[in-house]
Scaffold this active site. Structure first.
Site, mmCIF file in Angstrom:
data_model
loop_
_atom_site.group_PDB
_atom_site.id
_atom_site.type_symbol
_atom_site.label_atom_id
_atom_site.label_comp_id
_atom_site.label_asym_id
_atom_site.label_seq_id
_atom_site.Cartn_x
_atom_site.Cartn_y
_atom_site.Cartn_z
ATOM 1 N N ARG A 12 0.818 -1.210 0.000
ATOM 2 C CA ARG A 12 0.000 0.000 0.000
ATOM 3 C C ARG A 12 0.860 1.273 0.000
ATOM 4 O O ARG A 12 0.588 2.208 -0.755
ATOM 5 C CB ARG A 12 -0.932 0.011 1.215
ATOM 6 C CG ARG A 12 -1.977 -1.094 1.253
ATOM 7 C CD ARG A 12 -2.862 -1.115 0.022
ATOM 8 N NE ARG A 12 -3.489 0.187 -0.231
ATOM 9 C CZ ARG A 12 -4.040 0.528 -1.401
ATOM 10 N NH1 ARG A 12 -4.013 -0.315 -2.422
ATOM 11 N NH2 ARG A 12 -4.606 1.703 -1.553
ATOM 12 N N CYS A 155 2.364 6.712 10.110
ATOM 13 C CA CYS A 155 1.319 7.636 9.662
ATOM 14 C C CYS A 155 0.661 8.330 10.849
ATOM 15 O O CYS A 155 0.362 9.531 10.795
ATOM 16 C CB CYS A 155 0.288 6.900 8.815
ATOM 17 S SG CYS A 155 -0.520 5.503 9.658
ATOM 18 N N ARG A 200 -7.123 -10.338 15.992
ATOM 19 C CA ARG A 200 -6.988 -10.218 14.543
ATOM 20 C C ARG A 200 -7.260 -11.535 13.823
ATOM 21 O O ARG A 200 -6.997 -11.654 12.620
ATOM 22 C CB ARG A 200 -5.605 -9.662 14.196
ATOM 23 C CG ARG A 200 -5.594 -8.140 14.267
ATOM 24 C CD ARG A 200 -4.288 -7.552 13.805
ATOM 25 N NE ARG A 200 -3.282 -7.589 14.856
ATOM 26 C CZ ARG A 200 -2.034 -7.154 14.709
ATOM 27 N NH1 ARG A 200 -1.631 -6.683 13.538
ATOM 28 N NH2 ARG A 200 -1.185 -7.199 15.724
ATOM 29 N N LYS A 214 2.182 1.542 19.211
ATOM 30 C CA LYS A 214 3.364 2.134 19.847
ATOM 31 C C LYS A 214 3.409 3.638 19.598
ATOM 32 O O LYS A 214 4.479 4.254 19.608
ATOM 33 C CB LYS A 214 4.629 1.451 19.319
ATOM 34 C CG LYS A 214 4.711 -0.030 19.681
ATOM 35 C CD LYS A 214 5.989 -0.664 19.165
ATOM 36 C CE LYS A 214 6.036 -2.151 19.546
ATOM 37 N NZ LYS A 214 7.262 -2.814 19.020
ATOM 38 N N ASN A 318 -4.121 7.778 6.035
ATOM 39 C CA ASN A 318 -2.966 7.054 6.553
ATOM 40 C C ASN A 318 -2.070 6.471 5.457
ATOM 41 O O ASN A 318 -0.943 6.074 5.736
ATOM 42 C CB ASN A 318 -3.407 5.935 7.501
ATOM 43 C CG ASN A 318 -4.591 5.153 6.987
ATOM 44 O OD1 ASN A 318 -5.736 5.580 7.165
ATOM 45 N ND2 ASN A 318 -4.338 4.021 6.353
#
EC number: 1.2.1.72
Length: 371
Positions: A12, A155, A200, A214, A318
């Site tokens: 991406r 981002c 997930r 983080k 993002n």
């Protein structure tokens, strides 16, 4: 000077970097000359040309003999799984943008350098011994041009730091919390599937899913004064792009909504123009898709409680915003390095003209090779 760029990992962010380069007509400044990606070349060309998030590529894209042809440019496609095998020497690479999301250590950067690259920028947070972590618009001017191993942060760090830095300079932030409301990513399954993170394992389109972040550490790395002053959590939501950041801060004096908004609006028109945006239009997340800025304040959502507790809603694309910052950082760093090289060359030539000893001249030439 046209900066020669290689991209390692064409997902991406890698594809967004290529698209941003051409959409912004920056090919005279920078050229992507080689892409290392394990996917089939036909799939690379197809996903460059057709994108579910950003639409069709604005220029023709063709594939010919492992060359990705865009406008008048030929981009070499290679498929290497080991950093040591990468052909950066062959292509005279100035900067590698490592967009794999996998690498980030000094050893990884050294492998890129050994393969022939002059500098490496990771499109994600890197290890603490990185030469610099850069949030363009905030600390990029601290670069010297000598750095070889750089991180573009993340981002969300690029989204939050300009806002936090601006408000701190005017109102002295004491502490804060952040909730990242992030679009789904490709590490989430379409339907339930196995993953080391049990949350997930669940279908991306069916739930709001808490994930680790983080971000607080990322803010601290850019703004060390906020060590242990911020905490962050994150959730993934069933959209394919654009992130909302819910920022709450405690400031050192009483403020009003108007004062907060005026401060951010002024920054958007002056020192952070094209980095930080401001709007009071009744917009939703899709309206910020393909927005090149790092962060956009929704002034209608600013709140103040008890005088000094401030809440803001901040948007960012993002993918697209971050890709644009990677290009900005690449251009800035490469130009700094080129200026240093030219200065070194001029110094050696000047000393030659004045008859300096060969011993000193050789030492300066050795230094120039290092730079």
């Amino acid at each position: 000077m046209s900066i020669r760029i290689a991209i390692n990992g064409y997902g991406r962010i890698g594809r967004s970097v290529v698209r941003a380069l051409y959409e912004n007509n920056r090919q005279d400044e920078m050229k992507v000359v080689v892409i290392n990606e394990l996917a089939e070349p036909s799939a690379i060309a197809h996903l460059t040309q057709y994108d579910s998030t950003h639409g069709r590529f604005p220029f023709p894209v063709n594939l010919q003999n492992n060359l990705l042809k865009i406008k008048n440019d030929d981009i070499h496609l290679v498929r290497f799984s080991e950093l040591a095998d990468l052909p950066w020497h062959e292509h005279d690479i100035d900067i590698v943008l490592d967009c794999t999301g996998i690498y980030g250590s000094r050893a990884d950067a050294d492998a890129h350098i050994a393969a022939g690259a002059k500098k490496v920028i990771f499109s994600h947070p890197a290890d603490p011994d990185v030469d610099a972590t850069v949030v363009y618009g905030i600390n990029h001017q601290q670069l010297t041009g000598d750095e070889t191993f750089i991180s573009g942060a993340s981002c969300t760090t690029n989204c939050m730091v300009p806002v936090i830095d601006t408000l701190d300079k005017h109102f002295a932030i004491k502490c804060g919390t952040i909730t990242t409301i992030h679009s789904a990513m490709n590490d989430q399954p379409v339907i339930d599937a196995y993953h080391s993170d049990l949350r997930r394992t669940r279908a991306a389109s069916q739930s709001i899913i808490p994930v680790d972040t983080k971000l607080a550490a990322g803010i601290e790395r850019i703004l060390p004064k906020f060590a242990n002053k911020f905490e962050a959590i994150a959730v993934r939501v069933p959209t394919i792009n654009v992130t909302a950041m819910d920022l709450s801060i405690t400031v050192s004096k009483d403020v009003t909504i108007q004062e907060i908004n005026d401060c951010l609006l002024k920054a958007s028109e002056t020192n952070l123009k094209d980095i930080l945006g401001y709007t009071e239009a009744p917009l939703v997340s899709i309206d910020f898709n393909h927005d090149p800025r790092s962060c956009i304040i929704d002034g209608t959502q600013t709140r103040v409680s008890d005088g000094n507790l401030v809440k803001l809603l901040v948007w960012c694309d993002n993918e697209w915003g971050f890709a644009n910052r990677l290009l900005d950082t690449s251009f800035y760093l490469a130009n700094l390095a080129e200026q240093k090289r030219l200065q070194s060359t001029e110094t050696v030539k000047s000393l030659e003209d004045t008859g300096i000893s060969n011993e000193i001249k050789d030492e300066l030439q050795d230094r120039r090779k290092i730079i």
